[in-house]
Design a protein around this motif. Structure first.
Motif, PDB file in Angstrom:
ATOM      1  N   LEU A  48       0.844  -1.195   0.000  1.00  0.00           N
ATOM      2  CA  LEU A  48       0.000   0.000   0.000  1.00  0.00           C
ATOM      3  C   LEU A  48       0.876   1.241   0.000  1.00  0.00           C
ATOM      4  CD1 LEU A  48      -2.870   1.314   0.410  1.00  0.00           C
ATOM      5  CD2 LEU A  48      -2.421   1.142   2.867  1.00  0.00           C
ATOM      6  N   VAL A  49       0.474   2.230  -0.792  1.00  0.00           N
ATOM      7  CA  VAL A  49       1.099   3.548  -0.762  1.00  0.00           C
ATOM      8  C   VAL A  49       0.020   4.532  -0.342  1.00  0.00           C
ATOM      9  CG1 VAL A  49       2.283   5.349  -2.070  1.00  0.00           C
ATOM     10  CG2 VAL A  49       2.746   2.943  -2.586  1.00  0.00           C
ATOM     11  N   VAL A  50       0.267   5.230   0.765  1.00  0.00           N
ATOM     12  CA  VAL A  50      -0.639   6.262   1.261  1.00  0.00           C
ATOM     13  C   VAL A  50      -0.006   7.590   0.891  1.00  0.00           C
ATOM     14  CG1 VAL A  50      -1.742   7.264   3.290  1.00  0.00           C
ATOM     15  CG2 VAL A  50      -1.373   4.787   3.167  1.00  0.00           C
ATOM     16  N   MET A  51      -0.704   8.401   0.102  1.00  0.00           N
ATOM     17  CA  MET A  51      -0.077   9.626  -0.393  1.00  0.00           C
ATOM     18  C   MET A  51      -1.009  10.824  -0.364  1.00  0.00           C
ATOM     19  SD  MET A  51      -0.095   9.170  -4.548  1.00  0.00           S
ATOM     20  CE  MET A  51       0.660   7.564  -4.579  1.00  0.00           C
ATOM     21  N   ASP A  52      -0.378  11.966  -0.223  1.00  0.00           N
ATOM     22  CA  ASP A  52      -1.076  13.240  -0.346  1.00  0.00           C
ATOM     23  C   ASP A  52      -1.205  13.555  -1.829  1.00  0.00           C
ATOM     24  OD1 ASP A  52      -2.208  15.708   0.193  1.00  0.00           O
ATOM     25  OD2 ASP A  52      -0.397  16.602   0.985  1.00  0.00           O
ATOM     26  N   VAL A  53      -2.127  14.414  -2.173  1.00  0.00           N
ATOM     27  CA  VAL A  53      -2.254  14.872  -3.556  1.00  0.00           C
ATOM     28  C   VAL A  53      -1.358  16.085  -3.780  1.00  0.00           C
ATOM     29  CG1 VAL A  53      -3.812  15.852  -5.284  1.00  0.00           C
ATOM     30  CG2 VAL A  53      -4.584  13.960  -3.844  1.00  0.00           C
ATOM     31  N   SER A  54      -1.432  17.058  -2.888  1.00  0.00           N
ATOM     32  CA  SER A  54      -0.688  18.307  -3.052  1.00  0.00           C
ATOM     33  C   SER A  54       0.696  18.182  -2.439  1.00  0.00           C
ATOM     34  CB  SER A  54      -1.435  19.459  -2.379  1.00  0.00           C
ATOM     35  OG  SER A  54      -2.705  19.602  -2.953  1.00  0.00           O
ATOM     36  N   MET A  55       1.686  18.083  -3.315  1.00  0.00           N
ATOM     37  CA  MET A  55       3.082  18.021  -2.878  1.00  0.00           C
ATOM     38  C   MET A  55       3.920  18.838  -3.843  1.00  0.00           C
ATOM     39  SD  MET A  55       3.597  14.048  -1.754  1.00  0.00           S
ATOM     40  CE  MET A  55       2.786  13.288  -3.163  1.00  0.00           C
ATOM     41  N   PRO A  56       5.034  19.360  -3.371  1.00  0.00           N
ATOM     42  CA  PRO A  56       5.913  20.102  -4.279  1.00  0.00           C
ATOM     43  C   PRO A  56       6.511  19.171  -5.324  1.00  0.00           C
ATOM     44  CG  PRO A  56       6.961  19.811  -2.145  1.00  0.00           C
ATOM     45  CD  PRO A  56       5.563  19.287  -2.021  1.00  0.00           C
ATOM     46  N   GLY A  57       6.833  19.729  -6.458  1.00  0.00           N
ATOM     47  CA  GLY A  57       7.382  18.890  -7.530  1.00  0.00           C
ATOM     48  C   GLY A  57       6.271  18.077  -8.160  1.00  0.00           C
ATOM     49  N   MET A  58       6.452  16.781  -8.202  1.00  0.00           N
ATOM     50  CA  MET A  58       5.446  15.886  -8.768  1.00  0.00           C
ATOM     51  C   MET A  58       4.324  15.678  -7.741  1.00  0.00           C
ATOM     52  SD  MET A  58       5.800  11.951 -10.244  1.00  0.00           S
ATOM     53  CE  MET A  58       7.253  11.694  -9.317  1.00  0.00           C
ATOM     54  N   ASN A  59       3.090  15.980  -8.133  1.00  0.00           N
ATOM     55  CA  ASN A  59       1.978  15.822  -7.191  1.00  0.00           C
ATOM     56  C   ASN A  59       1.525  14.361  -7.112  1.00  0.00           C
ATOM     57  OD1 ASN A  59      -0.052  15.273  -9.168  1.00  0.00           O
ATOM     58  ND2 ASN A  59      -0.337  17.449  -9.514  1.00  0.00           N
ATOM     59  N   GLY A  60       0.615  14.090  -6.198  1.00  0.00           N
ATOM     60  CA  GLY A  60       0.145  12.729  -5.986  1.00  0.00           C
ATOM     61  C   GLY A  60      -0.577  12.127  -7.175  1.00  0.00           C
ATOM     62  N   LEU A  61      -1.253  12.948  -7.964  1.00  0.00           N
ATOM     63  CA  LEU A  61      -1.932  12.431  -9.150  1.00  0.00           C
ATOM     64  C   LEU A  61      -0.920  11.895 -10.150  1.00  0.00           C
ATOM     65  CD1 LEU A  61      -4.600  15.263  -9.655  1.00  0.00           C
ATOM     66  CD2 LEU A  61      -4.906  13.054  -8.510  1.00  0.00           C
ATOM     67  N   GLU A  62       0.144  12.662 -10.355  1.00  0.00           N
ATOM     68  CA  GLU A  62       1.199  12.223 -11.275  1.00  0.00           C
ATOM     69  C   GLU A  62       1.891  10.970 -10.743  1.00  0.00           C
ATOM     70  OE1 GLU A  62       2.665  16.480 -13.083  1.00  0.00           O
ATOM     71  OE2 GLU A  62       3.066  16.052 -10.957  1.00  0.00           O
TER      72      GLU A  62
END
Length: 122
Positions: A48-62
């Motif tokens: 499992l990868v738990v991730m935020d969407v809004s991050m600097p650089g490459m965002n969670g969607l990417e």
């Protein structure tokens, strides 16, 4: 016990997520940004990868799109955790490859149940 990667740029949220997952008996690694996540996923096998969407650089969607497109990633499930809570935001997260989407603020119990449900389905 599952192996979980937490990808979150805010250190307090990253620590909270890691602590909750560890308390639930999971092996947890955490990184502050998407590029670090790509390195970790390439080097190890995560359930499992738990991730935020809004991050600097490459965002969670990417990041989700890349993880789903790379066979070397081992196809971990993806749980997005984000303050972006509109229907369009949630739909975009799921379309990018997230298996589930939790909005901030979240309750620890709800997050734990969502994670356990996802891991039980594997």
């Amino acid at each position: 016990m599952a192996k979980v990667l937490v990808v979150e740029d805010e250190s307090d949220v990253r620590e909270l997520l890691s602590t909750v997952l560890e308390m639930n008996g999971h092996e947890v690694e955490s990184v502050p940004e998407s590029w670090n996540a790509m390195v970790e996923v390439s080097a190890g096998s995560f359930d499992l990868v738990v991730m935020d969407v809004s991050m600097p650089g490459m965002n969670g969607l990417e990041l989700a799109r890349l993880l789903k497109a790379q066979p070397s990633a081992g196809s971990p499930q993806i749980l997005m955790v984000s303050a972006r809570s509109s229907r369009d935001d949630i739909a975009a997260g799921l379309a990018a490859g997230a298996d589930a989407y939790v909005t901030k603020p979240f309750s620890i119990g709800d997050l734990s149940r969502r994670v356990e449900d996802m891991l039980a389905a594997v």
